[in-house]
Design an enzyme around this catalytic site. Structure first.
Site: not given
Ligand code: NAD
Length: 355
Positions: A140, A190, A222, A246, A250
């Site tokens: 980001y 990851k 994942d 993020d 959620d």
């Protein structure tokens, strides 16, 4: 010296839910909580007034405050603005300026609301997990970034980047949060594909040696996304980078049934914090007095706990929210048959009465 709290109501439902949080603070003040509050503009309302989503005056006040309580920013009116003027840029900028690198998002399922989740109640009933998201680094903020023409076509690019010290400080925050809970920390990365997150795993593992009382595990992002749906109660604290956090936070919020119930805290190294509900400005319901103010009110509880050192007051606010839910009072987003449906202000009345 009274503690200084900066209030940033923002856009959409922001001012409605902030008004209810302020009523809660007023009750606590009347009972001796030593705070002073000030209010400033951020997001779309700040763009309207000054042309900037984070005006200098707001930033100065935020830097001088002990804690910042934010509601939400954004709305369709601002979607066509150039990227640097969009309300969400104000949010990223204030997080960066305050250096609040540790974002704490609890996902708690209140017994009374277990049926509001889209998962089976037995999967989520009693769920209490904490997602710790690194908030000021990663893809980001990484440079270079942009959209440019290469070999005759447009390409878009961003940079995923973490330094050892950035990983180390969030890892410490993760282990320390786990020590205060059930002493289990799952670090999400990851590493099978991304070098940046190989470094993440190496550094978290190294920091873990300083916390022998915390059980550390690692999971690929994942798989973590899948496990959160399959068996969320296996987790206690999850720590991860900005972009994975993020998305996972959620996802975790939806396990609880309503985005309108979940607060968050973003902390710097000294306990100063930015507190906000995890939801956005909900333009679809703004101005209708139907928004759920509980995430905003529970953000006040987190602020009392983490930045003001007022644990008893934090518990008092949380207990008041539980009492209201146990009495069957609900806003529309969490309402089920047989419960009493309340608007935003009436829910504020109920919490104030329960306090
Ligand atoms: P949103 O969170 O605003 O809304 C998603 C859905 O949840 C909507 O149906 C909304 O009505 C509902 N909802 C959200 N909060 C609620 C509450 N307290 N009570 C009842 N229902 C609630 O997300 P979105 O619709 O994707 O985004 C709307 C705007 O908010 C956009 O401009 C977006 O950029 C912005 N946004 C801001 C933040 C923030 O301020 N931190 C976060 C996410 C999105």
């Amino acid at each position: 010296m009274p503690k200084k709290i900066l209030l940033l109501p923002g856009d959409g439902i922001g001012p409605e839910i902030m008004a209810q949080a302020v009523r809660v603070l007023d009750v606590l003040k009347a009972d001796g909580l030593d705070i002073v509050t000030d209010t400033a503009l951020i997001g779309g309302c700040a763009v309207d007034a000054t042309g900037k989503p984070l005006p200098d005056e707001t930033l100065d006040k935020a830097l001088a405050a002990d804690a910042v309580l934010l509601a939400s920013v954004g709305g369709p009116k601002y979607d066509a603005l150039p990227r640097e003027q969009r309300p969400e840029r104000g949010l990223l900028a204030i997080r960066k300026a305050l250096n609040v690198f540790a974002n704490l998002r609890p996902a708690v399922v209140y017994e009374e609301l277990a049926s509001a989740s889209s998962l089976k109640p037995e999967i989520v009933a009693g769920l209490d997990i904490l997602i710790l998201r690194e908030l000021v680094g990663d893809i980001y903020f990484g440079e270079p970034r942009g959209i440019e023409v290469r070999e005759g076509e447009k390409v878009g690019f961003n940079t995923m980047i973490y330094s050892e010290s950035e990983i180390r400080r969030i890892a410490h925050a993760g282990f320390q949060a786990a020590q205060k809970r059930n002493k289990k920390l799952c670090s999400v990365d990851k590493m099978n594909v991304l070098e940046c997150t190989q470094l993440w795993r190496d550094v978290v593992t190294e920091v873990g040696k300083e916390y022998p009382d915390v059980e550390l595990s690692h999971m690929l992002v994942d798989n973590a996304a899948m496990q959160l749906i399959r068996n969320p109660k296996q987790f206690d604290v999850m720590v991860t980078g900005n972009i994975f956090g993020d998305i996972l936070s959620d996802e975790a919020s939806m396990l609880t049934g309503s985005i309108g119930m979940l607060p968050s805290a973003s902390l710097d190294a000294n306990g100063k914090g930015l507190y906000e509900p995890i939801h956005g400005s909900a333009p679809d319901i703004a101005g209708k007095d139907i928004a759920n103010p509980l995430a905003q009110i529970l953000s006040v509880a987190m602020m009392l706990r983490y930045s003001l050192g007022e644990e008893a007051a934090a518990q008092r606010v949380e207990a008041a929210v539980k009492k209201v839910l146990a009495a069957g009072k609900r806003t529309a987003d969490i309402w089920t048959e047989g419960c009493e449906k309340l608007g935003c202000k009436a829910m504020g009345d109920a919490v104030v009465a329960a306090l």
